[in-house]
Every structure is written in C-alpha cells, then in structure tokens.
Write a protein that holds these residues in place. Sequence first.
Motif, PDB file in Angstrom:
ATOM      1  N   VAL A 282     -33.232 -22.222 -17.871  1.00 14.42           N
ATOM      2  CA  VAL A 282     -32.898 -23.647 -17.807  1.00 14.42           C
ATOM      3  C   VAL A 282     -32.939 -24.079 -16.349  1.00 14.42           C
ATOM      4  O   VAL A 282     -32.460 -23.361 -15.461  1.00 14.42           O
ATOM      5  N   ILE A 283     -33.517 -25.242 -16.097  1.00 17.28           N
ATOM      6  CA  ILE A 283     -33.574 -25.827 -14.751  1.00 17.28           C
ATOM      7  C   ILE A 283     -32.762 -27.118 -14.765  1.00 17.28           C
ATOM      8  O   ILE A 283     -32.896 -27.938 -15.674  1.00 17.28           O
ATOM      9  N   TYR A 284     -31.916 -27.281 -13.756  1.00 12.89           N
ATOM     10  CA  TYR A 284     -31.090 -28.480 -13.621  1.00 12.89           C
ATOM     11  C   TYR A 284     -31.449 -29.198 -12.324  1.00 12.89           C
ATOM     12  O   TYR A 284     -31.732 -28.567 -11.313  1.00 12.89           O
ATOM     13  N   ASN A 285     -31.402 -30.524 -12.386  1.00 15.57           N
ATOM     14  CA  ASN A 285     -31.596 -31.304 -11.176  1.00 15.57           C
ATOM     15  C   ASN A 285     -30.830 -32.608 -11.288  1.00 15.57           C
ATOM     16  O   ASN A 285     -30.454 -33.039 -12.390  1.00 15.57           O
ATOM     17  N   VAL A 286     -30.593 -33.213 -10.140  1.00 11.60           N
ATOM     18  CA  VAL A 286     -29.839 -34.462 -10.049  1.00 11.60           C
ATOM     19  C   VAL A 286     -30.669 -35.451  -9.252  1.00 11.60           C
ATOM     20  O   VAL A 286     -31.201 -35.113  -8.192  1.00 11.60           O
ATOM     21  N   ALA A 302     -31.864 -26.295  -9.414  1.00 15.68           N
ATOM     22  CA  ALA A 302     -31.320 -24.947  -9.574  1.00 15.68           C
ATOM     23  C   ALA A 302     -31.660 -24.447 -10.975  1.00 15.68           C
ATOM     24  O   ALA A 302     -31.722 -25.237 -11.928  1.00 15.68           O
ATOM     25  N   HIS A 303     -31.868 -23.170 -11.100  1.00 16.75           N
ATOM     26  CA  HIS A 303     -32.235 -22.592 -12.392  1.00 16.75           C
ATOM     27  C   HIS A 303     -31.336 -21.406 -12.715  1.00 16.75           C
ATOM     28  O   HIS A 303     -30.737 -20.799 -11.828  1.00 16.75           O
ATOM     29  N   THR A 304     -31.254 -21.073 -13.988  1.00 17.24           N
ATOM     30  CA  THR A 304     -30.467 -19.926 -14.425  1.00 17.24           C
ATOM     31  C   THR A 304     -30.974 -19.444 -15.773  1.00 17.24           C
ATOM     32  O   THR A 304     -31.546 -20.215 -16.550  1.00 17.24           O
ATOM     33  N   TYR A 305     -30.747 -18.165 -16.025  1.00 17.88           N
ATOM     34  CA  TYR A 305     -30.984 -17.567 -17.337  1.00 17.88           C
ATOM     35  C   TYR A 305     -29.663 -17.161 -17.987  1.00 17.88           C
ATOM     36  O   TYR A 305     -29.673 -16.548 -19.060  1.00 17.88           O
ATOM     37  N   ALA A 306     -28.535 -17.460 -17.330  1.00 16.99           N
ATOM     38  CA  ALA A 306     -27.195 -17.083 -17.803  1.00 16.99           C
ATOM     39  C   ALA A 306     -27.090 -15.586 -18.053  1.00 16.99           C
ATOM     40  O   ALA A 306     -26.378 -15.139 -18.955  1.00 16.99           O
ATOM     41  N   CYS A 307     -27.803 -14.811 -17.254  1.00 16.69           N
ATOM     42  CA  CYS A 307     -27.761 -13.349 -17.336  1.00 16.69           C
ATOM     43  C   CYS A 307     -28.274 -12.809 -16.005  1.00 16.69           C
ATOM     44  O   CYS A 307     -28.764 -13.555 -15.163  1.00 16.69           O
ATOM     45  N   SER A 308     -28.151 -11.503 -15.833  1.00 14.66           N
ATOM     46  CA  SER A 308     -28.546 -10.868 -14.582  1.00 14.66           C
ATOM     47  C   SER A 308     -29.817 -10.050 -14.789  1.00 14.66           C
ATOM     48  O   SER A 308     -29.943  -9.314 -15.769  1.00 14.66           O
ATOM     49  N   PHE A 309     -30.744 -10.178 -13.842  1.00 13.30           N
ATOM     50  CA  PHE A 309     -31.966  -9.375 -13.897  1.00 13.30           C
ATOM     51  C   PHE A 309     -31.743  -7.970 -13.350  1.00 13.30           C
ATOM     52  O   PHE A 309     -32.539  -7.074 -13.615  1.00 13.30           O
TER      53      PHE A 309
END
Length: 549
Positions: A282-286, A302-309
């Motif tokens: 997911v990518i978020y922006n304002v 900013a982006h996230t996968y809600a997990c760790s690589f």
Amino acid sequence: MGFLQLLVVAVLASEHRVAGAAEVFGNSSEGLIEFSVGKFRYFELNRPFPEEAILHDISSNVTFLIFQIHSQYQNTTVSFSPIWNRTCTLDQLSNLCFGRLPIHDNVSSGLQTLLSNSSETGTASGLVFILRPEQSTCTWYLGTSGIQPVQNMAILLSYSERDPVPGGCNLEFDLDIDPNIYLEYNFFETTIKFAPANLGYARGVDPPPCDAGTDQDSRWRLQYDVYQYFLPENDLTEEMLLKHLQRMVSVPQVKASALKVVTLTANDKTSVSFSSLPGQGVIYNVIVWDPFLNTSAAYIPAHTYACSFEAGEGSCASLGRVSSKVFFTLFALLGFFICFFGHRFWKTELFFIGFIIMGFFFYILITRLTPIKYDGNLKIFHDDGVFWVTFSCIAILIPVVFMGCLRILNILTCGVIGSYSVVLAIDSYWSTSLSYITLNVLKRALNKDFHRAFTNVPFQTNDFIILAVWGMLAVSGITLQIRRERGRPFFPPHPYKLWKQERERRVTNILDPSYHIPPLRERLYGRLTQIKGLFQKEQPAGERTPLLL
C-alpha cells in the motif's frame, strides 16, 4: 587540532576536489548523479561509496524543490551535507569515519557527520530545498549504511511561490521543513503522520509565521487530502513497487491513480489510521491544497507491506505459519462437507457451527484478558457502541426473518459458511481480501483503537476469482441439499409444528394422562389459590362454636 588531523583533512579535501573535477563531466560512476526536474532516476547505492547529486539550470520562477528517494525495504540517507564513508586503515583516523565523528570535533568543517536537522533516512525519504535569490544550481548527498547494495528510484519536483510548502510548519520531527510521511504499523492498524504545511513565499522572503493567527491569510486555510493506493496482490517484487510509486509522487498523478480517503483541515490532527493488510503493498500520500489560490503540492509518499522482509518466520515472503495452513486446510475439508451434506448430517453441522461460534468468542476473550498471542468507513461506526449494536442486530435479524422456514435457513447456513471456510484456507496460502470479512471484526473486538482505522482493502483479479469460487461452492451446496431434501420430512422438525401436533394429540387421545390435565385457566387459578393460602393465618384446633346468650 593536531598536525596529523590537519594533514588528513587536507588529503581528503583534495581527494574531494579531484572527484568533483571528474564528476563535472557527468560520469556517475565517479560519484556524481545529475538530475532533471520531473525525471525519474534509477541507481544503486553501496555502503562504501556515497553519491553526490546535482541539479543545474534551475528556473528563476522556481521557489523550492522537493527531492525524494525510494527503496523497497533498505534504508537510504539523503543529506544537505557531504556523507563521508571511507574505510579507515589507521587507528589515528578512526574517529574521522562515517558516523563516528563527534559533533563537537573541530574538524567537522572538513568531514561532516549527519545532523538530525540536515538529513533524512528511511525507505522513502526526502528534503525540501528553499532556493536563494539567483540560485540556479543545487547539490545534495546520498548514501546508505546497509551491508547490501540498495536499488533506488529518485525524482526532483519543483514548485513556485504560490504553492504551499509541505511540512513547512514542522514542530514534531527533526527537519526544519519536513515533507516526509512517517508510517508505523502493527497487526491491527497502520498509522501515517506528517507535519503541517505552510503558505508559499518568494525567494529571499521570510516564510509566513505558522502560528501568528488562524484567519484566512494564514496556513490555517490549508486542507490535506489523504490518498491510498494498492499495489497488485501477491506481488512483492522491487520492480513492481518502484514502477507504481511513479504514480504517487506528483499532484496530477496522485489524483488520477489513488483513492482519496479523507480530507483534513488545519484543526485536525495530522495523523490517519488504516487497517493493516499484511503482505499487501500500500502506498500513502498527502496533497496539501490552498483553496484561496487553488494551488497544491504533494508530500513524499510512504509505502508499507505491514510485514518485514528481513524477519525469519512470518516475513513478507512467508506470512502464513505451517500450523495455520494445516488448521485451515482441515477446516476447509470439513466446511466443504458441510456445504454439500450439512443439513442431513445434523450433529456434524452443529459441531461445525458451534466450533466457529465458541472459537470466535474464546479467541476474543483470551486475547483481551491474557498476554497470550498467536505469534464500510462510515464515521458513525467509529463509535464502538453503534458498531456492536448494529452488528448484533444484523446477526439476530437473519434468523428471525427465516424463522418460518428453518430448513431453508439451515441449508443456507451450511452452504455459505461451509464454502467460506474454503476461502479462509485459500487465504492461508494466497493472500485475498475476502478474509477481512471476519478478520476486521476480530480486530475491532481485540483492539480498542481499531475504530479509528479506515478499513479499505483492494479488490483485484485474484479476489474476483476467489469470490466466483465461493459463490459457485455455496450455490452448488445449497442446490444439492435442497434437491436431496425435497419430499422428505423436515429434519430437524419444526418446533412450532411439533408443539401443535402434540397439543392435538393430547386433546384427542383420552388414554394419554395429559388428556386429563385441567385447562390452563383453571391451573393458573389453582396456583393463585395456593399462593394466597401461604399468607393466611393457621386456624387453632378445637371447637369454635359461639356461646348462645
């Protein structure tokens, strides 16, 4: 400063000048990267070799620049000051290496450390360059402290004096002007935070005060649109992320590609929560908008996968545990059986449905009351009372509607819930959005702050396929059971019809002892008489005949 330190500074400074002379010719392999406004650049950063970036021929109508650099999960650093990352071979020079130079050291003019207010480090980091009058060239520095090389994508965007300055009224984070979006996540929610913006201003002019007033001539007139963009499901590749990030950096691209979730005013907190979607990019922006001048500017996405690589068990590459896969596979097999034969095998169905209800209840109870761990976005439903009352009413309404035809209700329950267990099993192997039908309810019950989160989920090609499978299994199971039960007596029997038949049998069968039971009215009157007798005084024994005068 000792003679040896002066000598080291002079040697390194001369090396920097030589490198700079070589970099003028545009050879990026020598440590210089030339940028153009609005052009994406791909490059690799290595720990021992920081890069210097430069922009030439800046237009006079540009007031400030925003530089941003992105990587998938390894941190990179962008700084206003040089990043020295040389390997020391002498003990006397060890204090001059990258990250080990004391701030109070007198040689900091020659070798500068990264100050918190002049650099930014992260997977999505950037800086705002406020241009001076007549300035036409801008220089900054890039590096990484990671062991492995980092693949990056970077871009430079320009804005005029009418455009608002993202992060221009920062009071919370380190940078003086901070256009970055700070992201945190846990199992339940993902929260983004950003610094308030300021009004635009011309070169060489002092910025407008941030808290001088709250009228329409101040930064309080600014509005913030928060956008959310979902990456393709089950695709964790670096190329896919960097490709889609290109749609989330500038204002027109963000508006055309992403979903606007909420609009914040200057009176609202610059913080928004979303439901966490482990394994889903997911990518978020304002976008900050000035309604008075009708101008806008974008923060750094900013982006996230809600997990760790980089985690071992439970990383982004292997979210599901083996125990989870085994459990949901067995659960799916039982659900598949219930879907097609649950109504006839009634005790098996009762076990299946009872297991779901009790498991749901005890999972919530144990998680809320013990330290044991397994390791619609309407504002009205942000209130827990409204949400749970509505949820309970819907759960009760469905059985009430079908109370007159319990066989159909039971068959529908078998088909829908049994086939949904197959969807949950698929989710343990292949991430889907349909599992959040139940998962979001669990999160709401387990986390007291989850009511603030926006529960958007992507619905992409994979979800359409799995939805079709779910519907096909449910319809097939329901149809098969209805055809099998056609012409057969009700099983289980209808309770109202049983009561009615029993009543008729008692009325007509004089041999049944219940036939001689008095009517309900007489029985109630007898009970009342017995109750009244409890409050009467006991009569004394003996003759009570009155004396005759």
